[in-house]
Design a protein around this motif. Structure first.
Motif, PDB file in Angstrom:
ATOM      1  N   GLY A   1     -27.535  11.000  28.971  1.00 22.92           N
ATOM      2  CA  GLY A   1     -28.507  11.216  27.975  1.00 22.92           C
ATOM      3  C   GLY A   1     -28.767  12.531  27.061  1.00 22.92           C
ATOM      4  O   GLY A   1     -29.390  12.145  26.331  1.00 22.92           O
ATOM      5  N   LEU A   2     -27.546  13.518  27.618  1.00 20.19           N
ATOM      6  CA  LEU A   2     -28.500  15.390  27.112  1.00 20.19           C
ATOM      7  C   LEU A   2     -27.681  15.080  26.068  1.00 20.19           C
ATOM      8  O   LEU A   2     -26.424  14.414  25.258  1.00 20.19           O
ATOM      9  CB  LEU A   2     -27.248  15.802  28.234  1.00 20.19           C
ATOM     10  N   GLN A   3     -28.505  16.306  25.016  1.00 21.14           N
ATOM     11  CA  GLN A   3     -27.996  15.879  23.542  1.00 21.14           C
ATOM     12  C   GLN A   3     -27.099  17.475  23.688  1.00 21.14           C
ATOM     13  O   GLN A   3     -27.686  18.096  23.792  1.00 21.14           O
ATOM     14  CB  GLN A   3     -28.943  16.656  23.222  1.00 21.14           C
ATOM     15  N   PHE A   4     -26.653  17.923  23.231  1.00 18.12           N
ATOM     16  CA  PHE A   4     -25.804  19.197  22.320  1.00 18.12           C
ATOM     17  C   PHE A   4     -25.523  18.886  21.197  1.00 18.12           C
ATOM     18  O   PHE A   4     -24.681  18.366  20.682  1.00 18.12           O
ATOM     19  CB  PHE A   4     -24.189  19.576  24.083  1.00 18.12           C
ATOM     20  N   ILE A   5     -24.857  20.025  21.147  1.00 17.27           N
ATOM     21  CA  ILE A   5     -24.300  20.566  19.616  1.00 17.27           C
ATOM     22  C   ILE A   5     -24.121  21.983  20.291  1.00 17.27           C
ATOM     23  O   ILE A   5     -24.342  22.976  20.377  1.00 17.27           O
ATOM     24  CB  ILE A   5     -25.937  21.469  18.513  1.00 17.27           C
ATOM     25  N   GLN A   6     -22.570  21.825  19.440  1.00 16.64           N
ATOM     26  CA  GLN A   6     -20.994  23.007  19.113  1.00 16.64           C
ATOM     27  C   GLN A   6     -21.378  23.352  17.681  1.00 16.64           C
ATOM     28  O   GLN A   6     -21.395  22.140  17.299  1.00 16.64           O
ATOM     29  CB  GLN A   6     -20.435  22.250  20.217  1.00 16.64           C
ATOM     30  N   GLY A   7     -20.729  24.661  18.378  1.00 14.25           N
ATOM     31  CA  GLY A   7     -20.486  25.567  16.721  1.00 14.25           C
ATOM     32  C   GLY A   7     -22.059  26.482  16.511  1.00 14.25           C
ATOM     33  O   GLY A   7     -23.079  26.190  17.120  1.00 14.25           O
ATOM     34  N   ASP A   8     -21.678  26.716  15.366  1.00 12.27           N
ATOM     35  CA  ASP A   8     -23.333  27.563  14.296  1.00 12.27           C
ATOM     36  C   ASP A   8     -23.972  27.168  14.258  1.00 12.27           C
ATOM     37  O   ASP A   8     -24.743  28.001  12.999  1.00 12.27           O
ATOM     38  CB  ASP A   8     -22.132  29.145  13.846  1.00 12.27           C
ATOM     39  N   SER A   9     -24.224  26.233  13.974  1.00 11.60           N
ATOM     40  CA  SER A   9     -25.376  25.208  13.269  1.00 11.60           C
ATOM     41  C   SER A   9     -26.586  24.875  13.358  1.00 11.60           C
ATOM     42  O   SER A   9     -27.485  24.865  14.086  1.00 11.60           O
ATOM     43  CB  SER A   9     -24.838  23.911  12.942  1.00 11.60           C
ATOM     44  N   TYR A  10     -27.086  26.595  13.160  1.00 21.16           N
ATOM     45  CA  TYR A  10     -28.509  26.707  13.921  1.00 21.16           C
ATOM     46  C   TYR A  10     -29.496  25.913  13.128  1.00 21.16           C
ATOM     47  O   TYR A  10     -30.352  25.162  14.042  1.00 21.16           O
ATOM     48  CB  TYR A  10     -29.101  28.545  14.218  1.00 21.16           C
ATOM     49  N   LYS A  11     -29.145  25.386  11.642  1.00 19.09           N
ATOM     50  CA  LYS A  11     -30.048  24.220  11.308  1.00 19.09           C
ATOM     51  C   LYS A  11     -30.015  23.205  12.052  1.00 19.09           C
ATOM     52  O   LYS A  11     -31.201  22.568  12.265  1.00 19.09           O
ATOM     53  CB  LYS A  11     -29.382  24.656  10.167  1.00 19.09           C
ATOM     54  N   ARG A  12     -28.678  22.521  12.271  1.00 21.54           N
ATOM     55  CA  ARG A  12     -28.382  21.481  13.408  1.00 21.54           C
ATOM     56  C   ARG A  12     -29.171  21.627  14.726  1.00 21.54           C
ATOM     57  O   ARG A  12     -30.249  20.969  14.655  1.00 21.54           O
ATOM     58  CB  ARG A  12     -27.205  20.744  13.179  1.00 21.54           C
ATOM     59  N   PHE A  13     -29.239  22.581  14.982  1.00 19.10           N
ATOM     60  CA  PHE A  13     -30.371  22.784  16.344  1.00 19.10           C
ATOM     61  C   PHE A  13     -31.083  22.727  16.247  1.00 19.10           C
ATOM     62  O   PHE A  13     -32.548  21.800  17.535  1.00 19.10           O
ATOM     63  CB  PHE A  13     -29.798  24.294  17.431  1.00 19.10           C
ATOM     64  N   LYS A  14     -31.587  23.342  15.341  1.00 18.10           N
ATOM     65  CA  LYS A  14     -33.421  23.194  15.072  1.00 18.10           C
ATOM     66  C   LYS A  14     -33.936  22.100  14.896  1.00 18.10           C
ATOM     67  O   LYS A  14     -35.079  21.587  14.954  1.00 18.10           O
ATOM     68  CB  LYS A  14     -33.874  24.385  13.949  1.00 18.10           C
ATOM     69  N   GLU A  15     -32.836  21.363  14.040  1.00 21.66           N
ATOM     70  CA  GLU A  15     -33.798  20.164  13.559  1.00 21.66           C
ATOM     71  C   GLU A  15     -33.552  18.984  15.361  1.00 21.66           C
ATOM     72  O   GLU A  15     -34.266  17.859  15.333  1.00 21.66           O
ATOM     73  CB  GLU A  15     -32.565  19.458  12.601  1.00 21.66           C
ATOM     74  N   ASP A  16     -32.893  18.920  15.754  1.00 25.14           N
ATOM     75  CA  ASP A  16     -33.023  18.364  17.030  1.00 25.14           C
ATOM     76  C   ASP A  16     -33.914  18.832  17.853  1.00 25.14           C
ATOM     77  O   ASP A  16     -34.178  17.686  18.411  1.00 25.14           O
ATOM     78  CB  ASP A  16     -31.322  18.649  18.145  1.00 25.14           C
ATOM     79  N   LEU A  17     -33.818  20.201  17.983  1.00 24.24           N
ATOM     80  CA  LEU A  17     -35.311  20.019  19.275  1.00 24.24           C
ATOM     81  C   LEU A  17     -36.453  20.112  17.970  1.00 24.24           C
ATOM     82  O   LEU A  17     -37.619  19.136  18.560  1.00 24.24           O
ATOM     83  CB  LEU A  17     -35.259  22.351  18.460  1.00 24.24           C
ATOM     84  N   ASP A  18     -36.552  20.257  17.177  1.00 23.43           N
ATOM     85  CA  ASP A  18     -37.997  19.044  16.513  1.00 23.43           C
ATOM     86  C   ASP A  18     -38.027  18.066  16.374  1.00 23.43           C
ATOM     87  O   ASP A  18     -38.936  17.292  16.830  1.00 23.43           O
ATOM     88  CB  ASP A  18     -37.794  19.416  14.417  1.00 23.43           C
ATOM     89  N   GLU A  19     -37.193  16.988  16.044  1.00 22.75           N
ATOM     90  CA  GLU A  19     -37.013  15.468  16.952  1.00 22.75           C
ATOM     91  C   GLU A  19     -37.500  15.808  17.987  1.00 22.75           C
ATOM     92  O   GLU A  19     -38.480  14.296  18.472  1.00 22.75           O
ATOM     93  CB  GLU A  19     -36.082  14.917  16.742  1.00 22.75           C
ATOM     94  N   LEU A  20     -36.890  16.289  19.642  1.00 21.81           N
ATOM     95  CA  LEU A  20     -37.780  16.279  20.702  1.00 21.81           C
ATOM     96  C   LEU A  20     -39.006  16.332  21.086  1.00 21.81           C
ATOM     97  O   LEU A  20     -38.904  16.366  21.963  1.00 21.81           O
ATOM     98  CB  LEU A  20     -36.595  16.999  21.433  1.00 21.81           C
ATOM     99  N   LEU A  21     -39.435  17.679  20.375  1.00 19.89           N
ATOM    100  CA  LEU A  21     -40.998  18.354  20.029  1.00 19.89           C
ATOM    101  C   LEU A  21     -41.532  17.348  20.043  1.00 19.89           C
ATOM    102  O   LEU A  21     -42.614  16.595  20.147  1.00 19.89           O
ATOM    103  CB  LEU A  21     -40.861  18.918  19.209  1.00 19.89           C
ATOM    104  N   ALA A  22     -41.191  16.531  18.871  1.00 21.75           N
ATOM    105  CA  ALA A  22     -42.250  15.268  18.411  1.00 21.75           C
ATOM    106  C   ALA A  22     -42.142  13.976  19.524  1.00 21.75           C
ATOM    107  O   ALA A  22     -43.325  13.679  18.954  1.00 21.75           O
ATOM    108  CB  ALA A  22     -41.548  15.161  16.797  1.00 21.75           C
TER     109      ALA A  22
END
Length: 346
Positions: free
Chosen positions: A308-329
């Motif tokens: 169930g781990l989520q990972f983002i590969q590459g330089d898309s910091y925007k996508r990383f922050k979007e996923d982080l926002d979802e987890l924080l919510a």
């Protein structure tokens, strides 16, 4: 003082660290001006940030002053009262004291209780009963009973500045105690270490998380990897964390790669045990000529998603922050990272 010019408070969840209460006894009051100036200088030197609210500085033309005072009192951690014989003769001072004590000192269990510190501007034969329970700081000559003069020309022994130093030390300790109590009640995010020196991408994530005032970022200080208690220390932080974030940067040596992997293994285990969201992993691309952490990347991308781990590969910091926002919510923490997107570019 305009809102944009206010200093950031040292304490999270408070707009003001200190509310300075006093009776206007003369105008201008150079003594009070110097107390405020010197105290703020001393505290900034010790704590970096501090916000001291004072009515003459912080009330702007047109403000409803009583409403503004009550608002400042409700958002201040420490009540610092400059006490004179006529302090309680002032209805405003009496109201400030009663309101603060009623709200902060009578706080419900689990809430952050307030601190009252009286500054005795001159000697009292019998200090006011209301201030008797609190530790006071004397700003007066023990022989004459008169207030210490703010001018060294008038007081070559520097009694005023010695008293400022004593008061600053007391306030520093009270603020640190309050900060510890507040942090212990706040939700935490575990941001895994990436070795030394700290990797640039982790610095960016940590800096943005620290701009929030509704969570704590762990570890609070770097781990000492040679200590026998290392894994116990990591587990203590993980046990408290609502969410774990891991940056897997390129160019790690074998030792740092081992540290990154071990923290991630422990985080996965703890989040499973606590039934919390699986860690979020960001794997930035390697710059030209720098190798990817192939073994670590393969382990993260091929094996851990099954858990169930989520990972983002590459330089898309925007996508990383979007996923982080979802987890924080998901953890009940509405994120404000998005508003910093234009300020921090990896």
């Amino acid at each position: 003082m305009e809102p944009s010019q206010r200093s950031k408070a040292f304490l999270p969840k408070f707009e003001h660290d200190i509310f300075l209460s006093y009776r206007h006894i003369r105008k201008p009051d150079e003594w009070l001006e110097k107390l405020h100036e010197c105290l703020r200088t001393e505290l900034v030197a010790r704590l970096n940030n501090v916000d001291i609210w004072r009515d003459r500085l912080d009330l702007r033309a047109g403000d409803e002053w009583r409403e503004e005072i009550e608002k400042a009192l409700s958002s201040a951690a420490i009540f610092l009262a400059v006490v004179t014989e006529t302090y309680f003769d002032s209805p405003v001072c009496a109201h400030e004291f009663d309101l603060y004590v009623g709200r902060r000192m009578g706080a419900a269990a689990g809430a952050t209780r307030g601190v009252v510190i009286p500054v005795l501007r001159h000697r009292f034969d019998v200090p006011p009963d209301d201030f008797e329970p609190f530790q006071a700081v004397n700003f007066c000559d023990p022989v004459t009973g008169r207030e210490y003069h703010e001018s060294l020309a008038e007081d070559p022994r520097g009694g005023f500045y010695a008293a400022v130093g004593e008061l600053a030390l007391i306030l520093r300790e009270r603020l640190r105690d309050l900060a510890g109590a507040i942090s212990a009640q706040m939700p935490a995010i575990f941001l895994a270490e990436t070795g030394f020196p700290e990797h640039e991408r982790r610095q960016i994530v940590r800096r943005e998380l620290l701009q929030r005032d509704d969570l704590v970022v762990l570890p609070a200080r770097p781990y000492r990897w040679n200590l026998p208690s290392l894994e116990a220390n990591i587990n203590t932080d993980l046990d408290r964390a609502e969410l774990c974030v891991h940056v897997v940067p390129p160019g790690l040596d074998a030792e740092d790669e081992r540290k990154v992997r071990r923290q991630l293994e422990m985080a996965v285990s703890m989040m499973q045990t606590k039934a919390r969201p699986m860690p979020l992993v960001w794997i930035p691309s390697a710059p030209p000529g720098q190798p990817d952490p192939d073994g670590l990347t393969a382990w993260v991308t091929n094996e851990l998603p099954n858990l169930g781990l989520q990972f983002i590969q590459g330089d898309s910091y925007k996508r990383f922050k979007e996923d982080l926002d979802e987890l924080l919510a998901e953890c009940g923490l509405a994120s404000d990272l998005a508003r910093h997107a234009s300020e921090s570019k990896p």
